[in-house]
Design a protein around this motif. Structure first.
Motif, PDB file in Angstrom:
ATOM      1  N   UNK A 232       0.832  -1.206   0.000  1.00  0.00           N
ATOM      2  CA  UNK A 232       0.000   0.000   0.000  1.00  0.00           C
ATOM      3  C   UNK A 232       0.866   1.255   0.000  1.00  0.00           C
ATOM      4  N   UNK A 233       2.043   1.180   0.665  1.00  0.00           N
ATOM      5  CA  UNK A 233       2.935   2.345   0.696  1.00  0.00           C
ATOM      6  C   UNK A 233       3.789   2.458  -0.554  1.00  0.00           C
ATOM      7  N   UNK A 234       3.574   1.572  -1.492  1.00  0.00           N
ATOM      8  CA  UNK A 234       4.349   1.638  -2.735  1.00  0.00           C
ATOM      9  C   UNK A 234       5.775   1.188  -2.552  1.00  0.00           C
ATOM     10  N   UNK A 235       6.030   0.326  -1.565  1.00  0.00           N
ATOM     11  CA  UNK A 235       7.418  -0.066  -1.293  1.00  0.00           C
ATOM     12  C   UNK A 235       7.747  -1.471  -1.762  1.00  0.00           C
ATOM     13  N   UNK A 236       6.969  -1.980  -2.675  1.00  0.00           N
ATOM     14  CA  UNK A 236       7.312  -3.327  -3.136  1.00  0.00           C
ATOM     15  C   UNK A 236       6.357  -3.795  -4.212  1.00  0.00           C
ATOM     16  N   UNK A 237       6.664  -4.979  -4.748  1.00  0.00           N
ATOM     17  CA  UNK A 237       5.854  -5.534  -5.816  1.00  0.00           C
ATOM     18  C   UNK A 237       5.665  -7.033  -5.558  1.00  0.00           C
ATOM     19  N   UNK A 238       4.470  -7.527  -5.919  1.00  0.00           N
ATOM     20  CA  UNK A 238       4.222  -8.970  -5.843  1.00  0.00           C
ATOM     21  C   UNK A 238       4.341  -9.533  -7.251  1.00  0.00           C
ATOM     22  N   UNK A 239       4.903 -10.723  -7.364  1.00  0.00           N
ATOM     23  CA  UNK A 239       4.980 -11.323  -8.703  1.00  0.00           C
ATOM     24  C   UNK A 239       4.326 -12.698  -8.689  1.00  0.00           C
ATOM     25  N   UNK A 240       3.940 -13.165  -9.866  1.00  0.00           N
ATOM     26  CA  UNK A 240       3.303 -14.478  -9.894  1.00  0.00           C
ATOM     27  C   UNK A 240       4.338 -15.594  -9.983  1.00  0.00           C
ATOM     28  N   UNK A 241       3.880 -16.779  -9.680  1.00  0.00           N
ATOM     29  CA  UNK A 241       4.764 -17.937  -9.579  1.00  0.00           C
ATOM     30  C   UNK A 241       5.519 -18.189 -10.883  1.00  0.00           C
ATOM     31  N   UNK A 242       4.808 -17.982 -12.004  1.00  0.00           N
ATOM     32  CA  UNK A 242       5.417 -18.234 -13.307  1.00  0.00           C
ATOM     33  C   UNK A 242       6.689 -17.422 -13.491  1.00  0.00           C
ATOM     34  N   UNK A 243       6.585 -16.120 -13.199  1.00  0.00           N
ATOM     35  CA  UNK A 243       7.718 -15.228 -13.355  1.00  0.00           C
ATOM     36  C   UNK A 243       8.821 -15.610 -12.381  1.00  0.00           C
ATOM     37  N   UNK A 244       8.405 -15.918 -11.175  1.00  0.00           N
ATOM     38  CA  UNK A 244       9.341 -16.277 -10.112  1.00  0.00           C
ATOM     39  C   UNK A 244      10.159 -17.505 -10.509  1.00  0.00           C
ATOM     40  N   UNK A 245       9.453 -18.550 -11.005  1.00  0.00           N
ATOM     41  CA  UNK A 245      10.156 -19.782 -11.376  1.00  0.00           C
ATOM     42  C   UNK A 245      10.998 -19.592 -12.626  1.00  0.00           C
TER      43      UNK A 245
END
Ligand SMILES: Nc1ncnc2c1ncn2[C@@H]1O[C@H](COP(=O)(O)OP(=O)(O)OP(=O)(O)O)[C@@H](O)[C@H]1O
Ligand SMILES: [Mg+2]
Lengths: 802, 214
Positions: free
Chosen positions: A555-568
């Motif tokens: 919410x504070x704009x201090x990070x990003x979530x990525x999906x499993x596909x990209x991660x792997x």
């Protein structure tokens, strides 16, 4: 001479039609299993293709006006002249009697094949269509139409979406009273090279990518993988059964072959005769098997067709076609399996000593050398399996691993059983139990192929069952999280979206914006979403990997979530930075599962989105609302905004629909499971019957020493149950390894995401019960035959007569 | 010379069984081979019948050197020139008596209906033609085996204790039939037997001991 020899070898079948029948049935069942699965697969594949085609629009890019409702038809002509392959479409609402339907006008002459839902190959049909006298609707829509209100000839056409009247574009322009107007242009998938860019030619038009395939449609891939895996496993089971059946056919006549050779039949003639005999039998059985496979497939196909129909909303024929691919492959497996099995058997015949006392039972002796060789081969296969995941990637490597694992497991089975039986016989003290164990051990080689087939069938059952069940559990759970809101809606443009927001706010508990831009993520095609800070996410979204306080950071704009596909795919870790398209670097703070999505995906907070993409369209909303009110809301939006269904998703219907798909998947794989098990059971019956006829000399002494025939028969039953139970025990871990390979290796290779594995011990219990039942059924007849053996037959053993 | 063995040697592993056997048999002659159990009688018979191969020495049957024959050549010899009557009757269980009787003759392309019928008659098998081996007594089965061997009209018949599985009376009856028929067809006969009484009924008698003809 060949003829005389053939007469002798064939005379065996005439005297023992039962053995011939079991051989043919065994071969036919193996073929049936394989070709049935193949047939379903082929039909499903063909259906996916045709279904995807008939709904072509969703797979094609379109050009639509940025700032107006329609564009003049002259734009179409301009673009065509510039070389662009485009085709015009006009859509609009139309009142027919007291119903409102959607008219879709298209140009059959310039439309790409993929979007032509109606087959207009007949020149008369085409003329009628272009001439404006013919239209098509879905059969259900057709039923509610007042045909008297229109001068069109309307026909029902199942490939169309509900509530759509498909006409020629000229007809649409006339009916909608929009002369020379087009809603959008459809782009052909392949465009000529070197064209002037669309951005220059048509700055007023926006290129819209095809709707991403819906979550549910992705299920087909896994459904299909499931069937493919099953096909492979059915192949393995079938191969073992064919091998066993042919092997028995040779062993039963070993003594005769020796006599023939002693009487002067050259080895070559004998081999020719036997090889041709096997091939004739294989072809015969294969024809029966393919016919049976057809019946199996035709019985199961309605379920498969319903699944596909549901997924694509498109009509798929429930009729099975006799496709060359699968009946050829059915013949292929029977012939190849028979050739493989008979090559080995013939080799043994050619090496058979001419003089050793005629001993049909030599084969029954546990050959410890054979077991050692099998163990060696199995170890080799396990090595191949290990190496193929370690050093190679891709679906082929996954399937190579799967195949070698299974084959290896089947090959070590006799070794394991032999060791167990040895141990048991050493531990037992009473002479009769000792004899029982030793005798069981001695029978092992004769039964081992049938037991291997049974083991494979069981492992397949467990493996595929675990995979499907795990998938269901995961997927439905995931739907709950991923579609945590009850309703999702996307506007066509900013004006739409603004109006939607105003429309939704008073009618719902919360309206959560979901903004979206497309762009490359680490060089992969991907998309970035921005979500609001809301309990909907905080409470529902579990992460595969996450740092603490993940939602605050987001919410504070201090990070990003990525999906499993990209991660792997890129082997990323928490704390790595990810560069957003035209934007800043953000730390990866979490990884979420995103089943079925082929694209890379990242999620950021709304504040970052506002800063980085101030000009992006903000079109999407998640709506929290009482689930009861969803369908009303949906109808209201459709009425008010004329939004197509593809822009609205409601959680409950997707979920119930997915569950329905799973139920049918279960029905299909369940039926196949039972079939595989039945076929393996039949293989066991064949082996036991053959053994029974060879075992009289082994049983006669025990009988003479004071055991009743009934008692001996009980032992036979007990033995079958025991061996089946031991095989089940071995099959469970093999099945679990199989499931793991499917979920964690094959699935990752195929789709880029990994499914968690859940265990279902109750399924194993049911399966174990069924297996024991099959074993008892298989042993019943041979045991009864034994109990009724005339004492004279037993006495003959002592008269030294063969 | 029907059979001519010179210095024939054979061993199983490092156990010598035949250590230089010389043996001659003229056409139409009958010879009894006796010897202790395990002395190598069957082994010798198998070498002459082309069922096995000698390690060293010469084995000639009907003027042909078996040591130079390949597998197909030996099979042809078994089909046409030499017939073997085993102790266990080695009938084909799925063929009936008539088919078993004519089987080898048809393999050899020498089937002669009249001769086969005559054999059936003389062996006392008339009326049993449609039965299967398992429906016959031991003596009957051995008579079928003898008929099968003779139906080919071979130059040489090898018999390995042909009556060993039969009681004395039926054994004598079968033996008489065999000797009569062999005499009538002019075939040579080499028979292994334990019985001095049976051996006495043949033209010559030899004993095998310590791997040689004693
Ligand atoms: N396949 C084989 N492998 C090893 N040794 C063998 C084999 N066949 C025979 N022998 C050995 O060769 C020797 C001769 O055997 P053979 O069968 O020729 O004897 P025999 O004179 O026919 O005896 P019997 O009168 O008991 O039939 C025996 O010591 C036997 O153990
Ligand atoms: Mg002997």
């Amino acid at each position: 001479m060949i003829l005389t020899t053939a007469q002798a070898t064939l005379s065996h079948w005439k005297r023992r039609p039962g053995q011939l029948l079991t051989l043919v049935i065994g071969l036919a069942l193996a073929t049936a299993l394989w070709s049935g699965v193949q047939a379903i697969n082929a039909e499903a594949r063909a259906s996916y293709d045709s279904a995807a085609q008939s709904l072509g629009q969703s797979t094609l890019e379109i050009l639509e006006p940025v700032s107006s409702e329609t564009l003049p038809q002259s734009r179409f002509a301009e673009l065509r002249r510039a070389g662009w392959l485009v085709s015009p479409v006009l859509e609009g609402r139309y009142r027919l009697g007291d119903r409102t339907i959607r008219i879709r006008g298209y140009d059959p002459l310039t439309a790409p094949v993929a979007m032509q839902p109606v087959n207009l190959t007949d020149p008369n049909d085409l003329l009628g269509f272009i001439g404006g006298t013919v239209g098509f609707v879905h059969p259900e829509t057709y039923a509610g139409l007042e045909l008297s209100e229109t001068d069109l000839e309307i026909y029902a056409q199942a490939a169309l979406p509900l509530g759509v009247l498909l006409v020629d574009i000229g007809t649409a322009q006339r009916l909608l009273d929009q002369r020379d107007a087009i809603s959008h242009l459809v782009l052909w998938p392949d465009q000529p090279a070197g064209l002037e860019s669309l951005r220059k030619l048509a700055p007023d038009l926006r290129r819209v990518r095809p709707n991403q395939t819906s979550d549910a449609a992705r299920l087909t891939d896994s459904f299909h993988l499931n069937l493919t895996a099953f096909g492979l496993l059915a192949f393995a089971v079938g191969l073992f059964i064919v091998h066993g059946a042919i092997g028995l056919a040779f062993e039963q006549r070993r003594a005769m072959f020796r006599t023939l050779r002693a009487l002067g039949v050259p080895l070559q003639s004998l081999v020719i005769v036997l090889a041709s005999e096997v091939m004739v039998l294989a072809v015969l059985s294969a024809v029966v098997g393919v016919a049976l496979g057809y019946i199996i497939a035709a019985t199961l196909l309605p379920d498969v067709a319903a699944t596909i129909r549901g997924l694509y909303g498109a009509e798929v024929t429930g009729n099975l076609q006799f496709r060359r691919s699968w009946w050829l492959s059915g013949l292929g497996i029977a012939l190849a399996g028979a050739a493989l099995a008979s090559a080995q058997a013939l080799w043994r015949v050619s090496k058979m000593p001419l003089l050793a006392p005629a001993q049909p039972r030599a084969w029954l002796r546990a050959s410890s050398r054979g077991i050692t060789i099998q163990l060696g081969v199995a170890m080799g296969l396990f090595l191949v399996a290990g190496l193929s995941v370690q050093y190679f990637s891709g679906l082929i490597a996954g399937f190579v691993m799967l195949g070698s694992l299974l084959l290896g497991a089947a090959l070590i089975l006799p070794g394991i059983l032999s060791a167990l039986l040895n141990m048991a016989s050493r531990l037992s003290v009473r002479p009769l139990t000792q004899w029982f164990w030793a005798d069981t051990h001695q029978q092992l080689p004769g039964l081992s192929l049938a037991l291997m087939a049974l083991m494979l069938a069981l492992a397949t059952n467990i493996g595929v069952g675990t995979m499907v069940s795990s998938f269901r559990l995961t997927f439905t759970g995931w739907l709950d999280q991923r579609l945590a809101s009850e309703f999702y809606v996307t506007g066509r443009d900013q004006a739409d979206a603004d109006a939607l927001l105003a429309f939704l706010e008073p009618r719902s508990d919360a309206v959560l914006p979901i903004w979206r831009v497309e762009g490359a993520l680490n060089q992969h095609p991907g998309e970035v979403f921005a979500v609001a800070d809301h309990p909907t996410y905080r409470d529902n979204w579990p992460m595969l990997r996450a740092v603490p306080d993940i939602w605050d950071l987001l919410a504070n704009g201090e990070g990003v979530l990525i999906n499993e596909q990209l991660w792997r795919r890129d082997d990323l870790s928490l704390g790595d930075t990810l560069t957003l398209p035209d934007g800043p670097n953000l730390q990866i703070i979490g990884v979420f599962s995103d089943y079925g999505n082929p694209k890379a995906q990242a999620i950021i907070g709304l504040s970052v989105f506002d800063r980085v993409y101030p000009n992006a369209a903000r079109l999407g909303f998640a709506v929290r609302i009482d689930p009861e009110k969803v369908s009303q809301l949906r109808a209201d939006i459709r009425e008010e905004f004329d939004l197509p269904d593809t822009l609205m998703i409601d959680q409950a219907s997707i979920k119930s629909f997915s569950l329905g798909v799973f139920e049918r998947t279960f029905a299909v794989s369940g039926a196949l499971n039972i079939l595989t098990l039945g076929v393996a059971g039949f293989a066991m019956l064949t082996s036991l019957l053959t053994l029974a006829s060879m075992r009289i000399p082994q049983l006669a002494p025990v009988w003479a020493l004071g055991q009743t025939r009934a008692r001996l028969a009980q032992f036979e039953l007990l033995r079958a149950v025991l061996l089946a139970a031991l095989t089940t025990v071995v099959a469970i871990p093999v099945g679990l390894v199989l499931a793991w390979s499917l979920l964690a290796v094959v699935n990752v290779e195929a789709f880029g995401w990994r499914l968690p594995m859940f265990l279902f011990p109750s399924q194993w219990l049911v399966l174990g019960g069924l297996t024991l039942l099959a074993a008892v059924l298989a042993a019943l007849w041979p045991a009864q035959k034994l109990a009724r053996t005339p004492p004279g037959d037993l006495l003959k053993v002592f008269a030294n007569e063969r | 010379m029907l059979v001519d063995l010179k210095n024939v040697q054979k061993s199983y592993g490092d156990q010598p069984v035949l250590a230089g056997v010389d043996l001659q048999l003229d056409a139409a002659q009958s010879l009894a081979l006796t010897g202790e159990s395990g002395s190598g009688k069957s082994t010798l018979l198998h070498l002459i019948g082309g069922l096995d191969q000698a390690d060293a020495g010469e084995v000639a049957v009907a003027g042909e050197n078996l040591r130079q024959m390949d597998d197909a050549g030996r099979a042809a010899l078994r089909r046409t020139t030499v017939s073997v009557v085993f102790q266990q009757f080695n009938l084909i269980p799925s063929l009936n008596v008539a088919a078993n009787l004519s089987f080898q003759a048809r393999l050899a392309g020498r089937f002669d209906r009249a001769w086969t019928n005559a054999l059936t008659e003389r062996l006392g098998l008339s009326g049993l033609e449609q039965r299967y081996p398992e429906q016959l007594s031991g003596g009957q089965q051995q008579r079928v085996a003898i008929g099968r061997a003779l139906a080919v009209r071979p130059a040489l018949i090898l018999a390995d204790e042909p009556t060993g599985n039969l009681d004395e009376d039926s054994g004598d009856a079968v033996m008489s039939l065999l000797l009569d028929l062999v005499r009538d067809t002019g075939a040579g006969l080499l028979m292994v037997t334990h019985s001095q009484r049976l051996a006495a009924r043949l033209d010559r008698r030899l004993m095998l001991a310590h791997g040689r003809i004693a």
